[in-house]
Enzyme design. Sequence first.
Site, short mmCIF file in Angstrom:
data_model
loop_
_atom_site.label_atom_id
_atom_site.label_comp_id
_atom_site.label_asym_id
_atom_site.label_seq_id
_atom_site.Cartn_x
_atom_site.Cartn_y
_atom_site.Cartn_z
CG ASP A 87 1.06 -1.94 -6.79
OD1 ASP A 87 1.91 -1.28 -6.15
OD2 ASP A 87 0.28 -2.74 -6.25
CB SER A 88 4.37 2.90 -6.84
OG SER A 88 5.50 2.33 -7.48
CG ASP A 126 4.27 -4.65 -7.18
OD1 ASP A 126 4.67 -5.51 -6.37
OD2 ASP A 126 4.19 -3.44 -6.91
CE LYS A 156 6.52 -4.92 -4.39
NZ LYS A 156 5.16 -4.70 -3.81
CD GLU A 158 0.14 -4.72 -1.48
OE1 GLU A 158 0.53 -3.65 -1.98
OE2 GLU A 158 -0.98 -4.84 -0.95
CD GLU A 224 4.84 1.11 1.36
OE1 GLU A 224 4.43 2.24 1.00
OE2 GLU A 224 4.71 0.08 0.66
#
Length: 307
Positions: A87-88, A126, A156, A158, A224
């Site tokens: 999502d970057s 993501d 992925k 979080e 991270e």
Amino acid sequence: MTQLQAAREPSDEGRGGTPAAQDATAGATRADQPKALYGGSRNRRVTVFDLAAAKERGEKWPMLTAYDAMTASVFDEAGIPVLLVGDSMGNCHLGFDTTVPVTMDHMTMLSAAVVRGTSRALIVGDLTFGSYQEGPVQALRSATRLVKEAGVGAVKLEGGERSLAQTEAIVQAGIPVMSHLGLTPQSVNTLGYRVQGRGDEAAHRLVRDAKAAQDAGAFAVVLELVPAEVAAEVTRSLHIPTVGIGAGPDTDAQVLVWTDMAGMTGGKVPRFTKQYANLRQTLGDAAKAFAGEVVGGAFPAEEHTFH
């Protein structure tokens, strides 16, 4: 059964009928058995089983982000074994200030492009902010969409303990899950952009989160912006791979946002990145050269013209 446990079970569909790590260390002769994640066999996709085997061999491996077919094809040809459609993309591809506005429509479309541009890399997509926080049902629906519509090999999300139910539901449905701990950009409004895991209490909480993600079935954990010593402890504590970004040298793998790595990002870049090229200048110079030839009448020349 977790994804890692499954990797250690005999398979009816190949991988030598023995654990991937045993095949590798025994010098397996199967044509589709890679000897290394980076530079290994190119006749099939990398899977979570290969990552499990690399962890047992002590092999380090690289991961990059990708958001389009052309860039992904370059990284695939270079031998990068895992590509993250992160999502970057919100920051470096779509022009948002943060990752929060990225939607599952964005993620699905760009993940599909990355899949189409590659033939070997494991593609991880993501789950975007708001696509799994409601609970396991929503999380499974979002993960299923990425697998069915985009063709990714894993997803992925979080969070450690706060995302356990979601992780378990997705894994139980047969979709590999990569966990993301430490600085979690989707939580920027509460965490800010700062190192996570400093101090004994925070470090213990990070280790606990990582173990919880592993127990829930995650096949890998991204760390991270975490102190190197804490990341090293997490890596020693887990039997699944850790992927570091601003987490020191002792994780099993390293990931960078490709625009940072290749020097496409303008302005100040994070301290933990390293620029391996200066594509922003290269592209700028090419654009100026093209413009100059158009203005001066040098392009198109006779060799570029039809009669």
